[in-house]
Design an enzyme around this catalytic site. Structure first.
Site, PDB file in Angstrom:
ATOM      1  N   SER A 135       4.747  -3.488  10.862  1.00  0.00           N
ATOM      2  CA  SER A 135       3.830  -3.121   9.777  1.00  0.00           C
ATOM      3  C   SER A 135       4.393  -3.540   8.425  1.00  0.00           C
ATOM      4  O   SER A 135       5.565  -3.897   8.311  1.00  0.00           O
ATOM      5  CB  SER A 135       3.626  -1.615   9.779  1.00  0.00           C
ATOM      6  OG  SER A 135       4.827  -0.980   9.355  1.00  0.00           O
ATOM      7  N   LYS A 136       3.527  -3.457   7.430  1.00  0.00           N
ATOM      8  CA  LYS A 136       3.935  -3.785   6.071  1.00  0.00           C
ATOM      9  C   LYS A 136       5.072  -2.864   5.640  1.00  0.00           C
ATOM     10  O   LYS A 136       5.982  -3.275   4.939  1.00  0.00           O
ATOM     11  CB  LYS A 136       2.729  -3.636   5.148  1.00  0.00           C
ATOM     12  CG  LYS A 136       3.058  -3.817   3.681  1.00  0.00           C
ATOM     13  CD  LYS A 136       1.807  -4.031   2.882  1.00  0.00           C
ATOM     14  CE  LYS A 136       1.832  -3.464   1.476  1.00  0.00           C
ATOM     15  NZ  LYS A 136       3.075  -3.462   0.755  1.00  0.00           N
ATOM     16  N   ARG A 137       5.020  -1.609   6.116  1.00  0.00           N
ATOM     17  CA  ARG A 137       6.068  -0.658   5.764  1.00  0.00           C
ATOM     18  C   ARG A 137       7.441  -1.115   6.271  1.00  0.00           C
ATOM     19  O   ARG A 137       8.444  -0.963   5.599  1.00  0.00           O
ATOM     20  CB  ARG A 137       5.726   0.729   6.299  1.00  0.00           C
ATOM     21  CG  ARG A 137       6.169   1.795   5.343  1.00  0.00           C
ATOM     22  CD  ARG A 137       5.561   3.182   5.585  1.00  0.00           C
ATOM     23  NE  ARG A 137       4.306   3.207   6.273  1.00  0.00           N
ATOM     24  CZ  ARG A 137       4.106   3.890   7.411  1.00  0.00           C
ATOM     25  NH1 ARG A 137       5.109   4.513   7.985  1.00  0.00           N
ATOM     26  NH2 ARG A 137       2.907   3.929   7.947  1.00  0.00           N
TER      27      ARG A 137
ATOM     28  N   GLY B 176       8.381  -4.158   6.619  1.00  0.00           N
ATOM     29  CA  GLY B 176       8.781  -5.239   5.719  1.00  0.00           C
ATOM     30  C   GLY B 176       9.336  -4.680   4.419  1.00  0.00           C
ATOM     31  O   GLY B 176      10.388  -5.102   3.943  1.00  0.00           O
ATOM     32  N   ASP B 177       8.638  -3.695   3.865  1.00  0.00           N
ATOM     33  CA  ASP B 177       9.083  -3.098   2.598  1.00  0.00           C
ATOM     34  C   ASP B 177      10.448  -2.449   2.774  1.00  0.00           C
ATOM     35  O   ASP B 177      11.315  -2.560   1.914  1.00  0.00           O
ATOM     36  CB  ASP B 177       8.071  -2.048   2.128  1.00  0.00           C
ATOM     37  CG  ASP B 177       6.745  -2.685   1.706  1.00  0.00           C
ATOM     38  OD1 ASP B 177       6.739  -3.925   1.512  1.00  0.00           O
ATOM     39  OD2 ASP B 177       5.736  -1.967   1.588  1.00  0.00           O
TER      40      ASP B 177
END
Ligand code: GLU
Length: 506
Positions: free
Chosen positions: A263-265, A267-268
């Site tokens: 998920s984008k999370r 990546g962050d």
């Protein structure tokens, strides 16, 4: 294989996740391998989730990756329009057809009523499913239980309704997936999905099947999250009396630690992009980083995506797009999820950077130098690139690896100084300055021979000279071959830097 027509059918709800790009890539590779057509269709029937700049983003992303669509908006528009919102007048007749043939029915249950049933079931620890076991029992309000007159009346009075698919009872549905093989499912476990909504729009299921049929799609290659929809889709083809395309459901791309969808999370949290390009959500102002802006080459991005789920069956890891087209095979796509590794992603970029010519890298590096206020001869920059590129993962790394070729070091790390600058080092360096100023022909050969001979004659270890010399020239204990550096800098600068180091470190 003849007449291969595949489609990428994203919903424009935000930036395109790298999993979506991989779906597009596999479709592209499959189309090219069989001289087929790669269609782009925008599935925007869910107006509540529509994001204005997402469609352009999707197209730009495919362009950047080098996998543009062959047919779609503005290109070979054989089956235009390609945006489902512009085709909305088309779908109702197909829902009507299914009503006529008994494969679908009108349902008038209001949201409140459905909610009531749901809550009532929950209170009894059951799940409410709208299907064969309750659709005709009288509790639900639909055309299976109402008289034809009553239905007619409700429709004419403008009462809100949806059209539901009448999933057959007591059947075992046998389906083929190109990746997963034979899948069997008991139709009693399935629900009567809404095909047409009360807002006059088709649901994804209806629009998707109608369009795949009208657009003559031969293979549906899409993410695993659509596998649960496959039985309904196969049934819909049956209900319409159409030949179904072949289906292939791709495995998920998993988090680096291996469990759950990337998920984008993630990546962050771990510092890597999950989107091909930077994306600004115009409504929220939220900005997401992209592979492109992070310095990845599209070739590297495509290469790493290709191997997230597809196993070439050889040791080869570096593939050009052309090689991928030739070697890609749906049969070698794995059923289980593919773990994403941010380090491996960087490795791919490093490999692709090595494949770039010095000329190309220099052209990418020159603007970075200009931005730093450094104007340098292109041939000199080329030589620098040649010497340091091996260690670069991104073009932007070139500066950190080579700044000493353009600027004198101004400080030296205290730890390094302590390590290599001993009591006698300054004297030794002073002697070295003498040696260097006596080298008339400042070429690699001559410099190397003369300095090495001098060190031997002093009967001291090589490192005793070379380490402080490296510190003086580079500013730290890293970098390419020292003699190469000296020759690049020239004897004057070399001497100046040694003298600076003597002054600072004595
Ligand atoms: N619109 C669906 C999506 O957003 C497409 C699914 C499919 O390919 O059938 O992924």
């Amino acid at each position: 294989m003849d007449n291969v027509r595949v489609r990428f059918a994203p919903s424009p709800t935000g930036a395109l996740h790298m999993g979506g790009v991989r779906t597009a890539l596999y479709n592209y590779l499959f189309a090219k391998k069989y001289n087929g057509t790669f269609v782009l269709r925008i599935e925007d029937t869910d107006q509540t989730r529509y994001v204005a700049n997402a469609e352009k983003y999707i197209i730009d992303a495919l362009e950047w990756c080098g996998i543009p669509f062959d047919e779609g908006m503005g290109k070979n528009e054989k089956f235009a329009p390609y945006r489902q919102s512009e085709r909305k007048h088309l779908y109702k007749q197909y829902a009507d057809k299914l009503i006529e043939s008994g494969w679908a029915y009108y349902a008038f249950d209001t949201a409140e009523e459905l909610d009531f049933h749901r809550k009532e079931h929950e209170a009894n620890k059951k799940t409410f499913v709208y299907n064969w076991h309750n659709r005709s029992k009288g509790k639900l309000v639909n055309s299976l239980v109402l008289s034809a007159d009553e239905v007619e009346k409700r429709l004419n009075s403008g009462e809100k309704y949806v059209i539901r698919f009448k999933m057959p009872q007591d059947e075992t549905l046998i389906m083929e997936d190109e990746i997963r093989g034979t899948i069997k499912i008991d139709t009693n476990t399935l629900d009567d999905k809404v095909l047409f909504k009360s807002d006059g729009m088709p649901t994804y299921h209806l629009a998707n099947i109608v369009d795949d049929h009208l657009m003559q799609i031969s293979h549906v290659i899409r993410g695993e999250e659509w596998l649960p929809s496959m039985p309904l889709h196969v049934m819909l083809y049956k209900a319409f009396g159409w030949d179904a395309p072949k289906f292939a459901h791709l495995p998920l791309i998993l988090k680096p630690e291996g469990k759950g969808k990337l998920s984008k999370r993630d990546g962050d949290k771990l510092g890597f992009p999950v989107f091909p390009l930077k994306f600004t959500n115009e409504e929220t102002g939220d900005v997401s980083r992209g592979y492109k802006e992070d310095g990845y080459f599209p070739e590297a991005f495509i290469n790493l995506l290709a191997l997230l789920g597809w196993n070439p069956g050889t040791e080869q890891e570096i593939f050009s797009l052309e090689e991928l087209v030739n070697q890609f095979d749906l049969k070698r796509v794995s059923k289980s999820g593919a773990k994403f590794s941010p380090d491996k992603a960087k490795w791919f970029n490093q490999q692709w950077l090595q494949k770039k010519s010095v000329e190309e890298l220099t052209n990418l590096f020159l603007p970075i130098l200009t931005e730093k206020g450094i104007s340098s001869d292109k041939n000199y920059v080329k030589k620098v690139v040649e010497l340091v590129k091996e260690r670069a993962v991104f073009v932007t790394d070139l500066w950190g690896l080579s700044s000493f070729f353009f600027e004198n070091p101004t400080e030296y790390d205290a730890k390094n100084v302590k390590k290599v600058w001993k009591e006698d080092t300054s004297n030794l360096m002073q002697e070295l300055v003498e040696v260097i100023s006596n080298i008339n022909d400042f070429t690699l050969e001559a410099t190397q021979t003369i300095i090495k001979e001098w060190i031997s004659s002093k009967e001291i270890g090589f490192g005793k000279v070379m380490q402080p010399l490296r510190l003086a020239l580079v500013g730290k204990l890293a970098g390419p071959d020292l003699f190469e550096i000296m020759v690049m800098l020239g004897n004057e600068t070399t001497i100046k830097r040694i003298e600076n180091a003597i002054n600072k470190n004595s």
